[in-house]
Every structure is written in structure tokens, then in C-alpha cells.
Scaffold this motif. Sequence first.
Motif, PDB file in Angstrom:
ATOM      1  N   ALA A  24       0.845  -1.200   0.000  1.00  9.74           N
ATOM      2  CA  ALA A  24       0.000   0.000   0.000  1.00  9.74           C
ATOM      3  C   ALA A  24       0.873   1.240   0.000  1.00  9.74           C
ATOM      4  CB  ALA A  24      -0.901  -0.003   1.221  1.00  9.74           C
ATOM      5  N   GLU A  25       0.318   2.343  -0.519  1.00 10.19           N
ATOM      6  CA  GLU A  25       1.040   3.608  -0.495  1.00 10.19           C
ATOM      7  C   GLU A  25       0.079   4.746  -0.200  1.00 10.19           C
ATOM      8  OE1 GLU A  25       2.883   3.584  -4.350  1.00 10.19           O
ATOM      9  OE2 GLU A  25       1.243   4.677  -5.266  1.00 10.19           O
ATOM     10  N   PRO A  26       0.612   5.906   0.179  1.00 13.41           N
ATOM     11  CA  PRO A  26      -0.281   6.969   0.628  1.00 13.41           C
ATOM     12  C   PRO A  26      -0.964   7.745  -0.502  1.00 13.41           C
ATOM     13  CG  PRO A  26       2.006   7.593   0.979  1.00 13.41           C
ATOM     14  CD  PRO A  26       2.020   6.193   0.449  1.00 13.41           C
TER      15      PRO A  26
ATOM     16  N   ASN B   6      -0.229  -0.332  -4.153  1.00 10.51           N
ATOM     17  CA  ASN B   6       1.066  -0.208  -4.796  1.00 10.51           C
ATOM     18  C   ASN B   6       1.397  -1.550  -5.429  1.00 10.51           C
ATOM     19  OD1 ASN B   6       4.030  -0.926  -4.691  1.00 10.51           O
ATOM     20  ND2 ASN B   6       4.162   1.268  -4.425  1.00 10.51           N
ATOM     21  N   SER B   7       1.752  -1.522  -6.708  1.00 10.96           N
ATOM     22  CA  SER B   7       1.894  -2.789  -7.423  1.00 10.96           C
ATOM     23  C   SER B   7       3.318  -3.331  -7.408  1.00 10.96           C
ATOM     24  CB  SER B   7       1.416  -2.630  -8.865  1.00 10.96           C
ATOM     25  OG  SER B   7       2.234  -1.678  -9.512  1.00 10.96           O
ATOM     26  N   GLY B   8       4.216  -2.664  -6.680  1.00 15.29           N
ATOM     27  CA  GLY B   8       5.614  -3.102  -6.652  1.00 15.29           C
ATOM     28  C   GLY B   8       5.841  -4.386  -5.872  1.00 15.29           C
ATOM     29  N   THR B   9       4.921  -4.714  -4.978  1.00 20.31           N
ATOM     30  CA  THR B   9       5.058  -5.914  -4.159  1.00 20.31           C
ATOM     31  C   THR B   9       3.686  -6.535  -3.942  1.00 20.31           C
ATOM     32  OG1 THR B   9       4.987  -4.396  -2.276  1.00 20.31           O
ATOM     33  CG2 THR B   9       7.122  -5.317  -2.826  1.00 20.31           C
ATOM     34  N   TYR B  10       3.552  -7.810  -4.197  1.00 18.18           N
ATOM     35  CA  TYR B  10       2.297  -8.482  -3.875  1.00 18.18           C
ATOM     36  C   TYR B  10       2.520  -9.980  -3.721  1.00 18.18           C
ATOM     37  CZ  TYR B  10       2.042  -9.150  -9.011  1.00 18.18           C
ATOM     38  OH  TYR B  10       2.307  -9.447 -10.319  1.00 18.18           O
ATOM     39  N   MET B  11       1.576 -10.628  -3.070  1.00 20.86           N
ATOM     40  CA  MET B  11       1.659 -12.083  -2.945  1.00 20.86           C
ATOM     41  C   MET B  11       0.270 -12.675  -2.860  1.00 20.86           C
ATOM     42  SD  MET B  11       3.201 -12.502   0.922  1.00 20.86           S
ATOM     43  CE  MET B  11       3.541 -14.252   0.791  1.00 20.86           C
ATOM     44  N   GLY B  12       0.162 -13.971  -3.173  1.00 18.57           N
ATOM     45  CA  GLY B  12      -1.143 -14.602  -3.095  1.00 18.57           C
ATOM     46  C   GLY B  12      -1.081 -16.019  -3.627  1.00 18.57           C
ATOM     47  N   TYR B  13      -2.171 -16.741  -3.429  1.00 20.85           N
ATOM     48  CA  TYR B  13      -2.248 -18.120  -3.895  1.00 20.85           C
ATOM     49  C   TYR B  13      -2.353 -18.156  -5.416  1.00 20.85           C
ATOM     50  CZ  TYR B  13      -2.684 -19.845   0.824  1.00 20.85           C
ATOM     51  OH  TYR B  13      -2.416 -20.173   2.113  1.00 20.85           O
ATOM     52  N   VAL B  14      -1.757 -19.183  -6.000  1.00 16.98           N
ATOM     53  CA  VAL B  14      -1.687 -19.286  -7.458  1.00 16.98           C
ATOM     54  C   VAL B  14      -3.060 -19.115  -8.130  1.00 16.98           C
ATOM     55  CG1 VAL B  14      -1.270 -20.913  -9.348  1.00 16.98           C
ATOM     56  CG2 VAL B  14       0.478 -20.558  -7.613  1.00 16.98           C
ATOM     57  N   PRO B  15      -4.124 -19.807  -7.671  1.00 12.90           N
ATOM     58  CA  PRO B  15      -5.396 -19.663  -8.408  1.00 12.90           C
ATOM     59  C   PRO B  15      -5.912 -18.225  -8.412  1.00 12.90           C
ATOM     60  CG  PRO B  15      -5.512 -21.478  -6.823  1.00 12.90           C
ATOM     61  CD  PRO B  15      -4.227 -20.775  -6.565  1.00 12.90           C
ATOM     62  N   GLU B  16      -5.828 -17.562  -7.252  1.00 10.82           N
ATOM     63  CA  GLU B  16      -6.338 -16.185  -7.170  1.00 10.82           C
ATOM     64  C   GLU B  16      -5.434 -15.204  -7.931  1.00 10.82           C
ATOM     65  OE1 GLU B  16      -6.428 -18.304  -4.650  1.00 10.82           O
ATOM     66  OE2 GLU B  16      -8.519 -18.316  -3.992  1.00 10.82           O
ATOM     67  N   ILE B  17      -4.136 -15.442  -7.827  1.00  9.33           N
ATOM     68  CA  ILE B  17      -3.206 -14.571  -8.568  1.00  9.33           C
ATOM     69  C   ILE B  17      -3.478 -14.702 -10.067  1.00  9.33           C
ATOM     70  CG2 ILE B  17      -0.780 -14.333  -9.258  1.00  9.33           C
ATOM     71  CD1 ILE B  17      -1.121 -13.010  -6.651  1.00  9.33           C
ATOM     72  N   LEU B  18      -3.705 -15.932 -10.521  1.00  5.55           N
ATOM     73  CA  LEU B  18      -3.984 -16.124 -11.946  1.00  5.55           C
ATOM     74  C   LEU B  18      -5.289 -15.449 -12.347  1.00  5.55           C
ATOM     75  CD1 LEU B  18      -2.749 -19.728 -12.700  1.00  5.55           C
ATOM     76  CD2 LEU B  18      -1.966 -17.612 -13.772  1.00  5.55           C
ATOM     77  N   LYS B  19      -6.295 -15.553 -11.470  1.00  6.07           N
ATOM     78  CA  LYS B  19      -7.554 -14.857 -11.778  1.00  6.07           C
ATOM     79  C   LYS B  19      -7.311 -13.365 -11.967  1.00  6.07           C
ATOM     80  CE  LYS B  19     -11.125 -17.727  -9.794  1.00  6.07           C
ATOM     81  NZ  LYS B  19     -11.754 -18.077  -8.532  1.00  6.07           N
TER      82      LYS B  19
ATOM     83  N   LEU C  33      -5.048  -5.072   0.933  1.00  6.55           N
ATOM     84  CA  LEU C  33      -3.827  -4.272   0.890  1.00  6.55           C
ATOM     85  C   LEU C  33      -3.129  -4.346   2.247  1.00  6.55           C
ATOM     86  CD1 LEU C  33      -4.998  -1.009  -0.939  1.00  6.55           C
ATOM     87  CD2 LEU C  33      -4.351  -3.216  -1.906  1.00  6.55           C
ATOM     88  N   ASP C  34      -1.823  -4.287   2.194  1.00  3.91           N
ATOM     89  CA  ASP C  34      -1.018  -4.306   3.424  1.00  3.91           C
ATOM     90  C   ASP C  34      -0.926  -2.860   3.929  1.00  3.91           C
ATOM     91  OD1 ASP C  34       0.767  -4.973   5.414  1.00  3.91           O
ATOM     92  OD2 ASP C  34       2.499  -5.044   4.075  1.00  3.91           O
ATOM     93  N   HIS C  35      -2.053  -2.348   4.448  1.00  2.71           N
ATOM     94  CA  HIS C  35      -2.160  -0.918   4.763  1.00  2.71           C
ATOM     95  C   HIS C  35      -1.072  -0.433   5.712  1.00  2.71           C
ATOM     96  CE1 HIS C  35      -5.959  -0.562   2.704  1.00  2.71           C
ATOM     97  NE2 HIS C  35      -6.434  -1.588   3.368  1.00  2.71           N
ATOM     98  N   LYS C  36      -0.730  -1.275   6.671  1.00  5.16           N
ATOM     99  CA  LYS C  36       0.228  -0.810   7.681  1.00  5.16           C
ATOM    100  C   LYS C  36       1.655  -1.291   7.391  1.00  5.16           C
ATOM    101  CE  LYS C  36      -2.595  -1.797  11.277  1.00  5.16           C
ATOM    102  NZ  LYS C  36      -2.743  -2.007  12.715  1.00  5.16           N
ATOM    103  N   SER C  37       1.883  -1.666   6.133  1.00 10.66           N
ATOM    104  CA  SER C  37       3.228  -2.085   5.704  1.00 10.66           C
ATOM    105  C   SER C  37       3.813  -3.132   6.637  1.00 10.66           C
ATOM    106  CB  SER C  37       4.172  -0.885   5.640  1.00 10.66           C
ATOM    107  OG  SER C  37       3.654   0.065   4.773  1.00 10.66           O
ATOM    108  N   GLU C  38       3.002  -4.116   6.988  1.00  2.00           N
ATOM    109  CA  GLU C  38       3.523  -5.150   7.870  1.00  2.00           C
ATOM    110  C   GLU C  38       4.444  -6.113   7.128  1.00  2.00           C
ATOM    111  OE1 GLU C  38       0.396  -5.501  11.467  1.00  2.00           O
ATOM    112  OE2 GLU C  38      -0.424  -5.638   9.457  1.00  2.00           O
ATOM    113  N   ILE C  39       4.200  -6.237   5.851  1.00  2.00           N
ATOM    114  CA  ILE C  39       5.059  -7.112   5.057  1.00  2.00           C
ATOM    115  C   ILE C  39       5.888  -6.325   4.046  1.00  2.00           C
ATOM    116  CG2 ILE C  39       5.119  -9.081   3.482  1.00  2.00           C
ATOM    117  CD1 ILE C  39       2.580 -10.099   4.686  1.00  2.00           C
TER     118      ILE C  39
END
Length: 620
Positions: free
Chosen positions: A112-114, A137-150, A184-190
Motif C-alpha cells: 500500500a502507499e499513501p 502499490n503494485s511493486g510488491t504483492y503475494m497470493g495463492y496461485v489460483p487467485e493470482i492467476l484470476k 492491501l497491506d495498509h500498515k506495511s507489515e510485510i
Amino acid sequence: MYKSKFVSDVLVFTVATEAKEGYIRYLDSAKELGINPVVLGFGQAWKAGKDIYRKSGGGWKINLLKEALIPYRDETDKIVLFTDAYDVIFVNNLNEILQKFQKTNARVLFGAEPFCWPDPELAPKYPEVKEGKRFLNSGTYMGYVPEILKLLEREAVEDTADDQLYFTKGYLDEDFRNEIQMKLDHKSEIFQNIYGVEMDLELYSEENKTGGPERYYAQYHSGHVKNFTEKYGTEYLSVKQITPEDGTAEWRARDLSLDQCMAKNCDVYFSVDSIAAITNNQTLRLLIEQNRTFVGPMLTRTGRAWSNFWGAISKDGFYARSDDYLDIAHNVKRGLWNVPYIGSCYLINATLLKRYDRKVLNFNSLHLDPDMAFCSKLRELDVYMYVSNRVDFGHLINYDTYDTTKTEPDMYQIFDNQKEWEERYIHKDYRSHLLPESVPQQPCPDVFWYPVGSEKFTKALINMMETYGKWSSGKNEDDRLEGGYEAVPTRDIHMRQVDYDSHWHYFLKEYVLPLQLKSFHGYSNHTPYAKPNFVVRYRPDEQAFLKPHHDTSTYTINIALNQVGVDYEGGGCRFIRYNCSVVDTKPGWILIHPGKLTHYHEGLHVTKGTRYIVVSFVDP
Ligand SMILES: O=C(O)CCC(=O)C(=O)O
Ligand SMILES: [Fe+2]
């Protein structure tokens, strides 16, 4: 739904075309934490448009990843972790990342970004967040393969398209968002980006002596150095200047400055980089009083965690975050701290320089940038480095986004160098008019009047628009608008036509919202959203006046940009219901008035010269 527990289920991907320093740093950080990323696109030409600072070419990243995931289509337990390469480092291992991810209960999680980018107009469509950053923010993301593919296959995307926009659209589609449990990782935990580090590293590197943005920086900077040495040079015992044209590498220039210090029999060596804005004029004395071999003032980018020191260090000499780093960077804890790295500004006791010659103590390294190399040598020599935040010393300037191809580039620095921006562009009386005891002026009923912009602000806006030059016709047909029709047209240029819409929104939030709250008690304190935002030009021979109308706004702001009686005659704004006109408008002063119902108004005839105003329809 199944939750993967195993690090071996995490597939790490990035896209990099060449081994830039930022990429090497990314890989080093990955290696340190036992992470093995799959690098896509290496050796290929980056499919970016002209906008190298932003994320163009992002569509290509999507397409590369889509292809790379083909073999994993049926591996529904696998998790994809995608990050950019040039401006990202890993600070946690995959196990920690995985655990944090599982806690979010998302199937797809984005950084996430401001700021809402690239289309600020989408901002109101985002769900509100109580805490943290609201926008994707699209610079970093993660997720399960089926949902990411969707998500990746939701729509076809061009290589040159903007990936952030692509993902934003997916996220803003509420049904789709819920379907794939996208969060979104609003609080930049990851996800925490280290913005634009590769620019810092490239700034003075030898390979980059021609072309490219580095060149602009060097030219921009040399003017300032010249002014400084002309103005203040005589106050020093001696001055020696090394210019970019000398072709001296940065590490070499820094080594030479140590030698120069020794040649002049100095007591202390004080280094201040151009990005260090020292605002405390006692800095030198305070640092000397610390009586340390190596000590620097803590400097941070205003409001950010980015600083000139490291709290801890990874095994191969790169940044690592210490437990107390944020507390120190944000001045929650104050003191003098023993740290493994300080850059940008520091004081060295000359006894150290006498003890070790340039063969031992220098700025040279194959892999590290000069400051990092120097600090690593100090660590090898067991010299302790200290950073002080006992008092405020100043802050770091952020050059990453400085774009000299823009007209009035400083105006665009409102996000990245807000302190400098404010000093330059906000009216010197702005703050005093905000004090609780200050009663706002009301030249007409419910029309409030405050100083907000400086003379530089008004001049810069006029210059931006006149340089751009494409004033609208002032006719009803207007293809910049959704409906293609403007009932009460002005001859104007919209902020977005000069790429200033997101900056203008930030200005509204930071500087206009407080005035709105002072004027209209109890009205919303949410971030203002305004449309359109535009500069109007009145001239007797073009458009000379504006007929009576309501604005499509909850409230309207109207800032005068030039001086009645000097730059033009006539003009002003008349509120018909009250038979009240504001004709003695002052440059940089803002009028705030309700847009509809009570404040039917007109723009009065300009009889001579040119009148400029900037207008926003807030909360349309
Ligand atoms: O000329 C003025 O001050 C009024 C401008 C205005 O009402 C508008 O642009 O909507
Ligand atoms: Fe108006």
C-alpha cells in the motif's frame, strides 16, 4: 480454505532486465535470507515508455509472470510472491513473510502507499481505512496461485500499460475483490519499499557520465555550488572545487577531500552532501562537543522512515533494520547511537585520518557505494560510528523524482520534499491565520479569505500554464470532461493537463483542508476531492467575464494569481444574492465559498490586461 504452511510453497518472482546496483542489492538481501527469486525478463530490453520514473512497462511484468505461472496452474497450494527488483530489498525471511501473510486472511495481498496513482480520480472509490496507507502499490504483492492467476488473467494487458492501474481496477471492483479475497497491506507489515535507491547509487557513478537524468542532477547542482562558493567562499581559509566535468569518480573525490583536509592540517573533517539539508545552525558545534571519532547528525526524509543511518547491518554489509530503528528515526527515542553506517553528513576527528593513510581508509570499493565502503572500513578498523538525534539537525532532500524536464520542477516536489516546498510556495502568513484566535476575513457573507500561496506559487502556476499553452476555447463543448459539455465554460487549463492533479490534491489536503475546517465547522474532515481543478485566464479580447452561475461543488476555492491594478483592470467575483463583490483580490489569497444554492456568482469584466485565477470545485 487451505492455508499453506511451508516455505517451500512460496514461489518468489521478480523482473529485472539488467544487473543494476539496485538489483544486486535486491539479490544480496534475498541471498542473506535464503531466498531464491526467479528473475524474469533478464537480458531483455525493458518495455517501458518515456516515463522512466514511474511504472510504465508494468504490463510487461504482468505478462511475464502470467507466462511463468503456466506450469503451476494446478498447484493450488502454492503462493506467489512478486516484487520489483530495483527498489526492493528483503528484510524478513520467507517463513516470517508467510506467517504475516496468513494472519491477514487474504488470498491476494498488495503493498500500500499513501497516494492514489496513476489516476487520483479513483481515490474516492477506494474503501476508507482507519489506519495506514489507503492505496494500492503494485511493486510488491503475494497470493495463492489460483487467485493470482484470476487477477492476472482478468483482462488482457499491453506490455506498455501501467500495471498499477491494472491491479487498481481489479481491486476497485468490489465483487472481484471479495471473490479473490484481495487486500492491501495498509500498515506495511510485510511490504516496505525503499524508494528509488538505484537512483541514489547511479547519481555519480562513472558509467553514467553521459545522457540520462544523472546529467540533469549534476547540472542542476553545479549552479548551486557556484553560487555558494561565490557568496561564501571568501569566508573559508581555502576552497577547492571538483566539478563533474573533471570526470573524478565520487569515491576518488571523497578521498581527495580527506587528503586536502590533512594537507591543511585540519582538526576535524566535516562532510555535507547536497541531499543533507542542515537547518540547525549549531550543528557543527554540537557535533564537535560530542567528542567522538566519527559522528553524524540524524537526518530523515520528512515524515518518512528513510534516514542517513542504518540501525543494523546484514552479513554482507547491507542495510538491516534494528528493533529500535523506527523509534530513533521518528525521534521517539533520542540520544547518541552507536550504528554501523552513516551517510550524507558526518564529522571525523582528524586524529583518525592521521592514524590511517588512504590505502587503508578510503571510499573505494567494487561493490559498495562510497559512503558504505567508508563505513565498512571503519567497522573493520573497529572505529565506532555515532548518530545523534539529541536535537533536530535537519532533514534529507529527496532527488529521486526531481524532473528537470518539467516547467517549474520544484512545484512537483510537494510529496517528496514537502518542507522545501512549503518554505517556497506557502504564504508566510498562512500559519498565523490558522491560529484559533485568528478570526477569518469574510469579504462577503460565507465567503472566506486567507493567504495561502506565496508569490513564487502564483508565478509558478502561471508559468506552468502559459508554457503548456493549450488554453481551452471557452466554448461549451469540452472534450476533457466526461459529458463533453461545460455549461459555464471558462478559458482554462486543467491541472491534469500539466500532470499536476495528484499534487494539487495533496495541496488541498495539506493546506486547504485546515482553512475549510476553520470556515465551515462540522463539515467533513475527509481528504478533499476536487474536479475539475483549473487555471482561468481572462482577457478583454478573449474571455473577459463569466456569466452568473452555480458551481458543481460543495465549496469552491478561488485563488488569485496576479495583481489587480498592476497586471489587469476590472475583474473580481460578485455574489449576486448578497450583491457583494470581491474586487480587491490579492495574489496568493484564497476565497472559499459554498458552490451551490446560496452563492450564485459571476466573474466580473476584465477591462485591461490579463487576470489569472486558480479554481477547484471541491466535493462536486
Ligand atoms: O472570476 C472569478 O473570480 C469567478 C470564477 C468562477 O466562478 C469559476 O471559475 O467558476
Ligand atoms: Fe464559479
